[in-house]
Enzyme design. Structure first.
Site, PDB file in Angstrom:
ATOM      1  N   SER A   1       0.902  -1.130   0.095  1.00 52.63           N
ATOM      2  CA  SER A   1       0.094   0.095   0.024  1.00 52.63           C
ATOM      3  C   SER A   1       1.017   1.345  -0.005  1.00 52.63           C
ATOM      4  CB  SER A   1      -0.966   0.034   1.433  1.00 52.63           C
ATOM      5  OG  SER A   1      -1.640  -1.235   1.568  1.00 52.63           O
TER       6      SER A   1
ATOM      7  N   THR B   1       2.528 -11.057 -10.533  1.00 53.06           N
ATOM      8  CA  THR B   1       1.799 -12.020 -11.633  1.00 53.06           C
ATOM      9  C   THR B   1       2.443 -12.204 -12.502  1.00 53.06           C
ATOM     10  OG1 THR B   1      -0.203 -11.018 -10.046  1.00 53.06           O
ATOM     11  CG2 THR B   1      -0.454 -11.996 -12.312  1.00 53.06           C
TER      12      THR B   1
ATOM     13  N   GLU C   1      -4.078  -5.159  -5.336  1.00 51.89           N
ATOM     14  CA  GLU C   1      -4.299  -4.129  -6.358  1.00 51.89           C
ATOM     15  C   GLU C   1      -4.913  -2.972  -5.856  1.00 51.89           C
ATOM     16  OE1 GLU C   1      -4.273  -5.265 -10.275  1.00 51.89           O
ATOM     17  OE2 GLU C   1      -4.876  -3.357 -11.139  1.00 51.89           O
TER      18      GLU C   1
HETATM   19  C1  LIG Z   1      -1.842 -12.943  -5.614  1.00 49.99           C
HETATM   20  C2  LIG Z   1      -1.229 -11.372  -5.492  1.00 49.99           C
HETATM   21  C3  LIG Z   1      -0.801 -11.034  -6.782  1.00 49.99           C
HETATM   22  C4  LIG Z   1      -0.380  -9.732  -6.892  1.00 49.99           C
HETATM   23  N1  LIG Z   1       0.272  -9.327  -8.355  1.00 49.99           N
HETATM   24  C5  LIG Z   1       1.154  -8.212  -7.994  1.00 49.99           C
HETATM   25  C6  LIG Z   1       1.499  -7.621  -9.372  1.00 49.99           C
HETATM   26  O1  LIG Z   1       1.523  -8.245 -10.221  1.00 49.99           O
HETATM   27  N2  LIG Z   1       2.460  -6.646  -9.428  1.00 49.99           N
HETATM   28  C7  LIG Z   1       2.626  -5.841  -8.167  1.00 49.99           C
HETATM   29  O2  LIG Z   1       3.383  -4.833  -8.047  1.00 49.99           O
HETATM   30  N3  LIG Z   1       1.799  -6.455  -7.161  1.00 49.99           N
HETATM   31  C8  LIG Z   1       1.098  -7.283  -7.054  1.00 49.99           C
HETATM   32  N4  LIG Z   1       0.595  -7.757  -5.759  1.00 49.99           N
HETATM   33  C9  LIG Z   1       0.622  -7.097  -4.660  1.00 49.99           C
HETATM   34  C10 LIG Z   1      -0.505  -6.446  -4.145  1.00 49.99           C
HETATM   35  O3  LIG Z   1      -1.114  -5.331  -4.883  1.00 49.99           O
HETATM   36  C11 LIG Z   1      -0.382  -5.776  -2.610  1.00 49.99           C
HETATM   37  O4  LIG Z   1      -0.180  -7.021  -1.688  1.00 49.99           O
HETATM   38  C12 LIG Z   1      -1.288  -4.914  -2.021  1.00 49.99           C
HETATM   39  O5  LIG Z   1      -1.423  -3.839  -2.598  1.00 49.99           O
HETATM   40  C13 LIG Z   1      -1.245  -4.712  -0.444  1.00 49.99           C
HETATM   41  O6  LIG Z   1       0.041  -4.410  -0.159  1.00 49.99           O
HETATM   42  P1  LIG Z   1       0.529  -5.421   1.124  1.00 49.99           P
HETATM   43  O7  LIG Z   1       0.393  -6.869   1.031  1.00 49.99           O
HETATM   44  O8  LIG Z   1       1.866  -4.912   1.160  1.00 49.99           O
HETATM   45  O9  LIG Z   1      -0.223  -4.688   2.472  1.00 49.99           O
HETATM   46  P2  LIG Z   1       0.078  -3.582   3.504  1.00 49.99           P
HETATM   47  O10 LIG Z   1       0.203  -2.459   2.670  1.00 49.99           O
HETATM   48  O11 LIG Z   1       1.212  -4.188   4.477  1.00 49.99           O
HETATM   49  O12 LIG Z   1      -1.383  -3.570   4.241  1.00 49.99           O
HETATM   50  C14 LIG Z   1      -1.659  -4.598   5.230  1.00 49.99           C
HETATM   51  C15 LIG Z   1      -2.973  -4.207   5.662  1.00 49.99           C
HETATM   52  O13 LIG Z   1      -2.864  -2.826   6.451  1.00 49.99           O
HETATM   53  C16 LIG Z   1      -4.009  -1.974   5.608  1.00 49.99           C
HETATM   54  N5  LIG Z   1      -3.462  -0.623   5.357  1.00 49.99           N
HETATM   55  C17 LIG Z   1      -2.229  -0.475   5.075  1.00 49.99           C
HETATM   56  N6  LIG Z   1      -2.078   1.148   4.826  1.00 49.99           N
HETATM   57  C18 LIG Z   1      -3.067   1.542   5.242  1.00 49.99           C
HETATM   58  C19 LIG Z   1      -3.691   2.995   5.714  1.00 49.99           C
HETATM   59  N7  LIG Z   1      -3.012   3.991   5.186  1.00 49.99           N
HETATM   60  N8  LIG Z   1      -4.953   3.101   6.256  1.00 49.99           N
HETATM   61  C20 LIG Z   1      -5.891   2.039   6.517  1.00 49.99           C
HETATM   62  N9  LIG Z   1      -5.318   0.660   6.395  1.00 49.99           N
HETATM   63  C21 LIG Z   1      -4.168   0.437   5.693  1.00 49.99           C
HETATM   64  C22 LIG Z   1      -4.362  -2.666   4.335  1.00 49.99           C
HETATM   65  O14 LIG Z   1      -5.488  -2.226   3.764  1.00 49.99           O
HETATM   66  C23 LIG Z   1      -4.264  -4.054   4.806  1.00 49.99           C
HETATM   67  O15 LIG Z   1      -5.391  -4.599   5.166  1.00 49.99           O
HETATM   68  C24 LIG Z   1      -0.180  -8.876  -5.664  1.00 49.99           C
HETATM   69  C25 LIG Z   1      -0.550  -9.549  -4.565  1.00 49.99           C
HETATM   70  C26 LIG Z   1      -1.084 -10.982  -4.281  1.00 49.99           C
HETATM   71  C27 LIG Z   1      -1.493 -11.105  -3.088  1.00 49.99           C
END
Ligand SMILES: Cc1cc2nc3c(=O)[nH]c(=O)nc-3n(C[C@H](O)[C@H](O)[C@H](O)COP(=O)(O)OP(=O)(O)OC[C@H]3O[C@@H](n4cnc5c(N)ncnc54)[C@H](O)[C@@H]3O)c2cc1C
Length: 386
Positions: free
Chosen positions: A133, A159, A362
């Protein structure tokens, strides 16, 4: 079986297009889905089949070799493909190819032309272990060298990476500049110093996802577009990406709903089909209403993007509503299937496992809400404009 209230296409052309994608999905995705889900291996030949069907370059501008169709058509295609198999569908959209408008002719010849022919494919590598995020918290960077760039980054959850030929990688070229310090690169996955490790997931088993390690030298021409505009390029891709993501969620929600309706018709308890019990009717009615609200949001968001109304919050709302609809409808479908829902041979467990991805990827639901608050001026206005 899909209810008439879900017929939200505006033109006969859109309906005909939907029918053609539906037929393609039945013909090409359905027979490959079980094996790809079981082995976790993406059937590469699908890329060629989708390219021949015109699905890869669907929304790409005609001057870049695409069909120049509106986002609405991409939304319809993604929904229909995901209805049959969401993991396989994920490999077949070419929305991100619009980034090639910033590419050099050499980059287009090398990657875009074979991509449109279904002979190669690329991934978007933005997320890092400490930057999902919070994109600006990434530590990946590229430093200028005498011959080009040295890039070091660990990209996570990417992906298609295990079978992609190239990556759009976003890293800092100037960390001090923060938002204006990110740049995009087109990186060949055969470059020495690029390694990919496959990651196991809860759902989307037929789509391969990987951890990408980059510690490599790149030629100067690997830069995509202009230095420092990486975040802008990402933003552009994500606006379309959210419509696409929402359409995929919608496809899964519709599939779960249809499966539940069919099961409720066939399964009997206490001497009558379970769809004669009011509790089941209420559940199905709520599921249909949820699917429809997701479909209305998807259509609205796609139309607005087509009309150039970007950053209104509509794509964020569509992504939020549709991803949560997929989880809710798939969960209810599990209940309608009773004990059979827990048996792997029924499809509903796959719908639920796939759906769980949508609110956390995403741009998570929380990030969509955060952006809706920002984009719609919730905190600076007193209501809906009255
Ligand atoms: C199967 C899969 C495919 C993917 N494909 C791609 C890809 O092709 N390319 C790519 O670049 N990425 C990809 N992603 C990454 C995906 O977009 C990220 O996992 C997603 O953006 C969330 O980031 P994070 O996992 O670091 O969660 P974090 O950012 O660590 O968030 C953890 C939790 O905290 C919450 N949170 C974070 N910040 C805040 C805030 N300011 N206010 C309130 N709540 C908050 C989030 O909503 C979540 O519930 C993929 C992920 C998966 C699981």
């Amino acid at each position: 079986m899909t209810s008439v209230v879900l017929d939200l296409d505006d033109t006969d052309e859109q309906r005909a297009f939907r029918s053609s994608v539906r037929a393609f999905a039945k013909r090409e995705l359905a027979p490959r889905s079980d094996e790809a889900e079981a082995t976790g291996k993406y059937p590469r030949e699908l890329l060629k089949k989708a390219a021949d069907q015109g699905l890869i370059g669907l929304t790409l501008a005609e001057e870049l070799g695409g069909l120049g169709a509106g986002v609405r058509y991409q939304a319809i295609a993604t929904e229909e493909l995901a209805y049959v198999c969401a993991g396989l569908a994920t490999g077949l959209n070419g929305l991100g190819l619009n980034l090639f408008k910033y590419a050099s002719q050499e980059q287009r010849d090398r990657y875009l032309v074979p991509t449109l022919a279904g002979e190669c494919t690329g991934s978007f590598a933005i997320t890092e272990p400490d930057a999902g995020s919070d994109v600006l918290n990434m530590s990946g960077r590229a430093v200028r060298t005498a011959d080009g760039w040295r890039i070091t980054a660990n990209k996570m959850y990417i992906t298609k990476a295990p079978f992609a030929e190239y990556l759009f990688v976003v890293v800092y070229t100037d960390k001090e500049a923060r938002r204006n310090g990110l740049s995009a690169f087109l990186v060949d996955t055969s470059t020495p110093g690029v390694t990919v490790e496959k990651m196991d997931k809860l759902g989307h088993w037929s789509m391969e996802t990987g951890m990408v390690y980059l510690d490599c030298e790149l030629p100067a021409e690997a830069l995509l577009g202009e230095e420092g505009r990486g975040l802008e390029y990402v933003g552009e891709t994500l606006e379309l990406g959210r419509v696409n993501h929402a359409s995929r969620s919608l496809g899964v929600a519709r599939a779960a709903y249809d499966a539940a309706v069919a099961y409720a018709h066939d399964r009997s308890t206490f001497g009558r089909p379970i769809n004669q019990h009011q509790a089941i009717q209420f559940k199905l009615a709520r599921m249909l209403t949820t699917v429809r609200s997701a479909a209305l949001h998807v259509r609205d968001a796609a139309v607005r993007v087509e009309q150039g109304q970007t950053t209104t919050g509509a794509t964020n709302m569509a992504k939020l509503v549709a991803s949560e609809a997929a989880v809710s409808v798939a969960t209810d479908a599990m209940q309608v299937f009773g004990g059979m829902s827990y048996i792997m041979e029924t499809p509903v467990q796959r719908f639920l496992r796939d759906a769980f991805l949508y609110p956390v990827s995403e741009g998570t639901s929380e990030i969509q809400l955060r952006n809706i608050a920002r984009l719609t001026g919730i905190v600076s206005t007193t209501g809906c404009g009255h």
